[in-house]
Scaffold this motif. Sequence first.
Motif, PDB file in Angstrom:
ATOM      1  N   LEU A   1      -8.429   3.753   5.354  1.00 17.82           N
ATOM      2  CA  LEU A   1      -7.975   2.841   4.300  1.00 17.82           C
ATOM      3  C   LEU A   1      -8.819   3.059   3.055  1.00 17.82           C
ATOM      4  O   LEU A   1     -10.037   2.853   3.076  1.00 17.82           O
TER       5      LEU A   1
ATOM      6  N   TRP B   1       0.840  -1.195   0.000  1.00 17.76           N
ATOM      7  CA  TRP B   1       0.000   0.000   0.000  1.00 17.76           C
ATOM      8  C   TRP B   1       0.874   1.243   0.000  1.00 17.76           C
ATOM      9  O   TRP B   1       2.104   1.161   0.071  1.00 17.76           O
TER      10      TRP B   1
ATOM     11  N   THR C   1      -3.770  -3.560  10.852  1.00 13.59           N
ATOM     12  CA  THR C   1      -3.621  -2.307  11.587  1.00 13.59           C
ATOM     13  C   THR C   1      -2.864  -2.487  12.905  1.00 13.59           C
ATOM     14  O   THR C   1      -2.257  -1.535  13.410  1.00 13.59           O
TER      15      THR C   1
ATOM     16  N   VAL D   1      -9.533   1.655  -0.412  1.00 14.12           N
ATOM     17  CA  VAL D   1      -9.307   0.455  -1.208  1.00 14.12           C
ATOM     18  C   VAL D   1      -9.470   0.782  -2.686  1.00 14.12           C
ATOM     19  O   VAL D   1     -10.476   1.369  -3.101  1.00 14.12           O
TER      20      VAL D   1
ATOM     21  N   ARG E   1      -6.551  -5.823   2.816  1.00 12.54           N
ATOM     22  CA  ARG E   1      -6.185  -4.696   3.652  1.00 12.54           C
ATOM     23  C   ARG E   1      -5.009  -5.051   4.564  1.00 12.54           C
ATOM     24  O   ARG E   1      -4.907  -6.176   5.045  1.00 12.54           O
TER      25      ARG E   1
ATOM     26  N   PRO F   1      -6.866  -4.656  -2.301  1.00 14.83           N
ATOM     27  CA  PRO F   1      -7.066  -5.711  -1.305  1.00 14.83           C
ATOM     28  C   PRO F   1      -5.940  -6.745  -1.403  1.00 14.83           C
ATOM     29  O   PRO F   1      -5.358  -6.927  -2.477  1.00 14.83           O
TER      30      PRO F   1
END
Length: 326
Positions: free
Chosen positions: A315, A269, A294, A317, A291, A289
Amino acid sequence: MAVTAEDIDRITGRLFLTLGDRFRNLTAFWVLLVLAGIIASAGVVADSTATVIGAMIVAPLMTPILGTAVAVVLADRRQLVVNILTVLGASLAVVVIGYLVGLVVLTDVVAATNSQVSGRVSPRLIDLLAAIATGMVGAFALVRSDVSDTLPGVAIAISLVPPLAVVGLTLESGAPGEAVGALLLFGTNVAAIIATGTLVMLLAGVRQAAMEAGVAVARLGGRSLVAVAVSLVLVAVPLGIGSFKVIQEQRLVAAAEPVADAWAEEAGWQVSQISLQGSTLQIVVIGDPPRPGTDQLREALDAARLAGVDVELTLVVGGSQRLDGE
């Protein structure tokens, strides 16, 4: 830089609105002020720098502010009261105009969504430094008629009407904290103009020239000069606090950036934005995806000595999907 008797007539005639054709002077001042307030409010709402600059050029608010400085130097109590009341009345008028313009706008005009607002609600010591330098230029251009062409540049450099418009707009939008910040910026500029104007005119010999021109000049008491200096100190204190807060925020964001970047990159990401809103660190990341976890980000931030910092993670996506019509 010494001024002459002729300069005194020019300076007082330009800054004291109640001298000469009083009706003409006052109507011109208030008409231009109202129009400048409307232009500034519209420019802030539209987030248009060019429009806001136009309001700065049109606005006549510098006149009574510099007039206050001249009144202090000449110890003219009547003109001092008149100019101070004019500044206060004009300031309130622009705030009201901003509030009324805000009533017809469907969305809130606040720092989070408007750069014209965000640039005027968190003044710092650097703003005071700029205001002092600009005020000195304005006073110098006033006592020296041969450099008066610089006054439009001074009007652009010093921010008077736009912060007042922001005060009205943010009050209507339910953001009193931002309104206080914009009002502090305006107060900073006013205090700097009066202080530097007083200093420049004293050094230029305005009092002596006024005496030679036959103008009644009262004794200049030390309390008047102290009041001018104290006003500058009073605005410097919250500006210093604000500057310290900004530095602390920048350090926190700088410490969090590499941690967030490494966490996001490991998951494929990318960090889009990192900022601090109040005491909460706002992190926006984008990617495809699945994710990222966290918990790993929280652990990495804690390891980087940011354990006491709250984080709001957004987030975003990516990817696309085709929707066929019937």
